[in-house]
Write an enzyme that holds these catalytic residues in place. Structure first.
Site, PDB file in Angstrom:
ATOM      1  N   LYS A  52      -4.677  -4.910   1.907  1.00  0.00           N
ATOM      2  CA  LYS A  52      -4.024  -4.922   3.222  1.00  0.00           C
ATOM      3  C   LYS A  52      -3.904  -6.354   3.745  1.00  0.00           C
ATOM      4  O   LYS A  52      -2.882  -6.730   4.332  1.00  0.00           O
ATOM      5  CB  LYS A  52      -4.785  -4.032   4.207  1.00  0.00           C
ATOM      6  CG  LYS A  52      -4.086  -3.958   5.540  1.00  0.00           C
ATOM      7  CD  LYS A  52      -4.133  -2.623   6.201  1.00  0.00           C
ATOM      8  CE  LYS A  52      -3.193  -2.613   7.400  1.00  0.00           C
ATOM      9  NZ  LYS A  52      -3.285  -1.424   8.209  1.00  0.00           N
ATOM     10  N   ARG A  81       5.339  -4.856   3.992  1.00  0.00           N
ATOM     11  CA  ARG A  81       4.288  -4.074   4.652  1.00  0.00           C
ATOM     12  C   ARG A  81       4.603  -2.575   4.625  1.00  0.00           C
ATOM     13  O   ARG A  81       3.699  -1.747   4.673  1.00  0.00           O
ATOM     14  CB  ARG A  81       4.075  -4.560   6.088  1.00  0.00           C
ATOM     15  CG  ARG A  81       2.932  -3.833   6.772  1.00  0.00           C
ATOM     16  CD  ARG A  81       2.435  -4.541   8.012  1.00  0.00           C
ATOM     17  NE  ARG A  81       1.397  -3.767   8.647  1.00  0.00           N
ATOM     18  CZ  ARG A  81       0.637  -4.180   9.640  1.00  0.00           C
ATOM     19  NH1 ARG A  81       0.809  -5.405  10.123  1.00  0.00           N
ATOM     20  NH2 ARG A  81      -0.288  -3.411  10.161  1.00  0.00           N
ATOM     21  N   LYS A 115      -1.572  -3.221  14.131  1.00  0.00           N
ATOM     22  CA  LYS A 115      -0.736  -2.114  14.637  1.00  0.00           C
ATOM     23  C   LYS A 115      -1.558  -1.316  15.639  1.00  0.00           C
ATOM     24  O   LYS A 115      -2.687  -0.916  15.344  1.00  0.00           O
ATOM     25  CB  LYS A 115      -0.312  -1.184  13.496  1.00  0.00           C
ATOM     26  CG  LYS A 115       0.859  -1.682  12.711  1.00  0.00           C
ATOM     27  CD  LYS A 115       1.355  -0.582  11.787  1.00  0.00           C
ATOM     28  CE  LYS A 115       2.504  -1.071  10.943  1.00  0.00           C
ATOM     29  NZ  LYS A 115       2.916  -0.067   9.957  1.00  0.00           N
ATOM     30  N   HIS A 162       3.049  12.144   7.467  1.00  0.00           N
ATOM     31  CA  HIS A 162       3.300  12.136   8.914  1.00  0.00           C
ATOM     32  C   HIS A 162       3.963  13.436   9.358  1.00  0.00           C
ATOM     33  O   HIS A 162       3.682  13.955  10.437  1.00  0.00           O
ATOM     34  CB  HIS A 162       4.183  10.943   9.315  1.00  0.00           C
ATOM     35  CG  HIS A 162       3.401   9.665   9.452  1.00  0.00           C
ATOM     36  ND1 HIS A 162       3.948   8.433   9.230  1.00  0.00           N
ATOM     37  CD2 HIS A 162       2.116   9.438   9.782  1.00  0.00           C
ATOM     38  CE1 HIS A 162       3.033   7.492   9.419  1.00  0.00           C
ATOM     39  NE2 HIS A 162       1.903   8.082   9.760  1.00  0.00           N
ATOM     40  N   GLU A 169      -6.472   7.147   2.203  1.00  0.00           N
ATOM     41  CA  GLU A 169      -5.946   5.766   2.280  1.00  0.00           C
ATOM     42  C   GLU A 169      -6.436   4.935   1.086  1.00  0.00           C
ATOM     43  O   GLU A 169      -5.716   4.066   0.583  1.00  0.00           O
ATOM     44  CB  GLU A 169      -6.366   5.099   3.597  1.00  0.00           C
ATOM     45  CG  GLU A 169      -5.711   5.702   4.842  1.00  0.00           C
ATOM     46  CD  GLU A 169      -4.200   5.458   4.937  1.00  0.00           C
ATOM     47  OE1 GLU A 169      -3.656   4.665   4.143  1.00  0.00           O
ATOM     48  OE2 GLU A 169      -3.563   6.081   5.809  1.00  0.00           O
ATOM     49  N   ARG A 222      -0.566  -7.840  30.190  1.00  0.00           N
ATOM     50  CA  ARG A 222       0.362  -8.292  29.130  1.00  0.00           C
ATOM     51  C   ARG A 222      -0.367  -8.840  27.907  1.00  0.00           C
ATOM     52  O   ARG A 222       0.172  -9.666  27.169  1.00  0.00           O
ATOM     53  CB  ARG A 222       1.349  -9.333  29.657  1.00  0.00           C
ATOM     54  CG  ARG A 222       2.200  -8.816  30.798  1.00  0.00           C
ATOM     55  CD  ARG A 222       3.419  -9.675  31.031  1.00  0.00           C
ATOM     56  NE  ARG A 222       4.135  -9.190  32.191  1.00  0.00           N
ATOM     57  CZ  ARG A 222       3.895  -9.602  33.433  1.00  0.00           C
ATOM     58  NH1 ARG A 222       2.984 -10.524  33.647  1.00  0.00           N
ATOM     59  NH2 ARG A 222       4.561  -9.102  34.434  1.00  0.00           N
ATOM     60  N   ASN A 277       3.003   2.385   3.636  1.00  0.00           N
ATOM     61  CA  ASN A 277       3.334   3.757   4.053  1.00  0.00           C
ATOM     62  C   ASN A 277       3.528   4.673   2.849  1.00  0.00           C
ATOM     63  O   ASN A 277       4.079   5.768   2.978  1.00  0.00           O
ATOM     64  CB  ASN A 277       4.596   3.759   4.922  1.00  0.00           C
ATOM     65  CG  ASN A 277       4.370   2.962   6.176  1.00  0.00           C
ATOM     66  OD1 ASN A 277       3.335   3.078   6.806  1.00  0.00           O
ATOM     67  ND2 ASN A 277       5.326   2.110   6.508  1.00  0.00           N
ATOM     68  N   HIS A 292      -5.535  12.704   8.977  1.00  0.00           N
ATOM     69  CA  HIS A 292      -4.514  11.780   8.474  1.00  0.00           C
ATOM     70  C   HIS A 292      -4.629  11.552   6.961  1.00  0.00           C
ATOM     71  O   HIS A 292      -3.661  11.716   6.212  1.00  0.00           O
ATOM     72  CB  HIS A 292      -4.617  10.447   9.229  1.00  0.00           C
ATOM     73  CG  HIS A 292      -3.651   9.433   8.730  1.00  0.00           C
ATOM     74  ND1 HIS A 292      -2.285   9.570   8.867  1.00  0.00           N
ATOM     75  CD2 HIS A 292      -3.836   8.271   8.062  1.00  0.00           C
ATOM     76  CE1 HIS A 292      -1.686   8.533   8.315  1.00  0.00           C
ATOM     77  NE2 HIS A 292      -2.600   7.732   7.815  1.00  0.00           N
ATOM     78  N   GLU A 324       6.212  -5.984   9.516  1.00  0.00           N
ATOM     79  CA  GLU A 324       6.830  -4.933   8.700  1.00  0.00           C
ATOM     80  C   GLU A 324       8.344  -5.052   8.633  1.00  0.00           C
ATOM     81  O   GLU A 324       9.086  -4.112   8.918  1.00  0.00           O
ATOM     82  CB  GLU A 324       6.404  -3.543   9.199  1.00  0.00           C
ATOM     83  CG  GLU A 324       6.617  -2.484   8.112  1.00  0.00           C
ATOM     84  CD  GLU A 324       6.029  -1.137   8.464  1.00  0.00           C
ATOM     85  OE1 GLU A 324       4.837  -1.087   8.792  1.00  0.00           O
ATOM     86  OE2 GLU A 324       6.765  -0.152   8.411  1.00  0.00           O
ATOM     87  N   HIS A 339       3.224   8.416   3.097  1.00  0.00           N
ATOM     88  CA  HIS A 339       3.172   8.728   4.529  1.00  0.00           C
ATOM     89  C   HIS A 339       4.398   9.491   5.060  1.00  0.00           C
ATOM     90  O   HIS A 339       4.329  10.027   6.156  1.00  0.00           O
ATOM     91  CB  HIS A 339       2.988   7.441   5.350  1.00  0.00           C
ATOM     92  CG  HIS A 339       1.574   6.932   5.319  1.00  0.00           C
ATOM     93  ND1 HIS A 339       0.913   6.630   4.152  1.00  0.00           N
ATOM     94  CD2 HIS A 339       0.682   6.693   6.318  1.00  0.00           C
ATOM     95  CE1 HIS A 339      -0.309   6.211   4.433  1.00  0.00           C
ATOM     96  NE2 HIS A 339      -0.486   6.243   5.731  1.00  0.00           N
TER      97      HIS A 339
HETATM   98  N1  GLY Z   1      -1.156   1.582   8.322  1.00  0.00           N
HETATM   99  C1  GLY Z   1      -0.101   0.874   7.755  1.00  0.00           C
HETATM  100  C2  GLY Z   1       0.026  -0.518   8.288  1.00  0.00           C
HETATM  101  O1  GLY Z   1      -0.871  -1.001   8.934  1.00  0.00           O
HETATM  102  O2  GLY Z   1       1.014  -1.151   8.067  1.00  0.00           O
END
Ligand code: GLY
Length: 348
Positions: A210, A224, A137, A235, A179, A115, A228, A251, A220, A231
């Site tokens: 970031k 945040r 993430k 994606h 990026e 956990r 994206n 990517h 997010e 993206h």
């Molecule tokens: N890669 C986008 C984020 O970390 O929110």
């Protein structure tokens, strides 16, 4: 140089510079004095790199599949079984060493094993250093799309050693540039400054952006999502390309295409003037990124895949520029999305 990710009692530093990997084991010893076992998670090819020298012979090293092949349930299960065989306890630490795929997967392993145990990332690729390893993430992929199973799990620290970039294959470097282009555009920097900005300054700019965004919206719920930018299309075409060839479109390459498309969509929606398209294209050109959606992807398949993006709420959602800056725009008219995509594809 250190950039702090300010998250109250879970704050941590992103350590940037030449040779910083050599400080990571000492960092873990100081940060977690009760730790008895540090397990390194990496891949076979990365283990062969000269810079892997910072991993002491005495440490257990677990190898996971290369690239996106690491981000699935079977690789995750094998990793967790191996952690259990090593009797890793909640006082111990996973040290993930690799690009975005490894830090995503090892980070998710750290989030769910017992956990949740501590993880430290040594991000060795440009995508990892400017984006994936930072912000907590973690995820694996499903057949239905990328990163659909995951968790937020902040690391204890992130080490971005510029020396690991020296052996980076060209396409990996370009992927990171996607990026970086995103960050440059979100920061609304002047394209004329790009010529005189070093790669390390570009990395620092991206990490600072970031850090500020994650500190203000860790989970997010708002700002945040701006990360994206580009993206939604990225994606979609990445997922479609991945279904047939794991290495057709990296990517960041897909993000570059997505950024160019987002500028055109914003223009078509009357949100920006034509100069924005020129600015996007110039940034992408300067960073060596192309803007071609693979010819044999069907436009309607792409639009359907954009509707499945996990950021979409059963509609077509994009981050778009506008007079007041960037914002998340849900419910974009599908006909406009298709028309702009077809015209964008026709430019090539
Ligand atoms: N890669 C986008 C984020 O970390 O929110």
């Amino acid at each position: 140089m250190n950039v702090q990710i300010a998250l109250k009692d879970r704050s941590y530093d992103v350590v940037l510079g030449q040779g910083v990997r050599h400080g990571v084991l000492e960092f873990i010893r100081r940060a977690r004095p009760r730790t008895k076992t540090v397990v390194v998670v990496t891949s076979t090819s990365l283990r062969r790199q000269a810079w892997f020298d910072f991993v002491d012979d005495g440490l257990s090293v677990l190898e996971v599949p290369e690239g996106e092949a690491a981000k699935n349930f079977s690789a995750l299960e094998a990793l967790c079984e191996n952690l259990a065989d090593l009797r890793l306890s909640r006082d111990d630490v996973i040290l993930s060493v690799g690009g975005g795929a490894i830090t995503d997967m090892a980070g998710f392993g750290a989030a769910v094993y017992l956990r949740g145990i501590d993880v430290v990332h040594v991000a060795t690729s440009l995508v990892g250093q400017v984006d994936a390893a930072i912000g907590g993430k973690t995820a694996i992929n499903l057949a239905a799309g990328k990163n659909l199973v995951g968790a937020f799990h902040q690391p204890l620290g992130v080490f971005c050693d510029f020396e690991t970039l020296e052996s980076l294959p060209e396409r990996e470097r370009l992927s990171g540039m996607g990026e970086i282009a995103k960050c440059w555009l979100l920061e609304q920097r002047d394209v004329s400054d790009l010529d005189t900005t070093s790669l390390f300054e570009l990395i620092e700019m991206s990490v600072r952006l970031k850090a500020a965004i994650v500190a203000s919206d860790e989970l997010e719920n708002g700002r945040r999502a701006l990360l994206n930018y580009g993206h939604t299309l990225a994606h979609a075409i990445e997922a479609l390309a991945l279904q047939r060839d794991t290495d057709e479109l990296r990517h960041g390459e897909a993000v570059g295409i997505g950024l160019a498309y987002a500028a055109r969509l914003a223009y078509a929606l009357g949100r920006v003037d034509a100069d924005a398209i020129v600015a996007h294209d110039t940034v992408l050109d300067q960073l060596g990124l192309h803007r071609s959606v693979p010819d044999d992807l069907d436009t309607m398949d792409i639009v359907r895949a954009m509707g499945h993006d996990k950021k979409a709420h059963h509609d077509l959602t994009f981050v778009l520029a506008g007079q007041g800056g960037f914002e998340v725009v849900p419910g974009v008219d599908p006909e406009t999305v298709v028309r702009v995509l077809e015209s964008f594809r026709g430019e090539a």
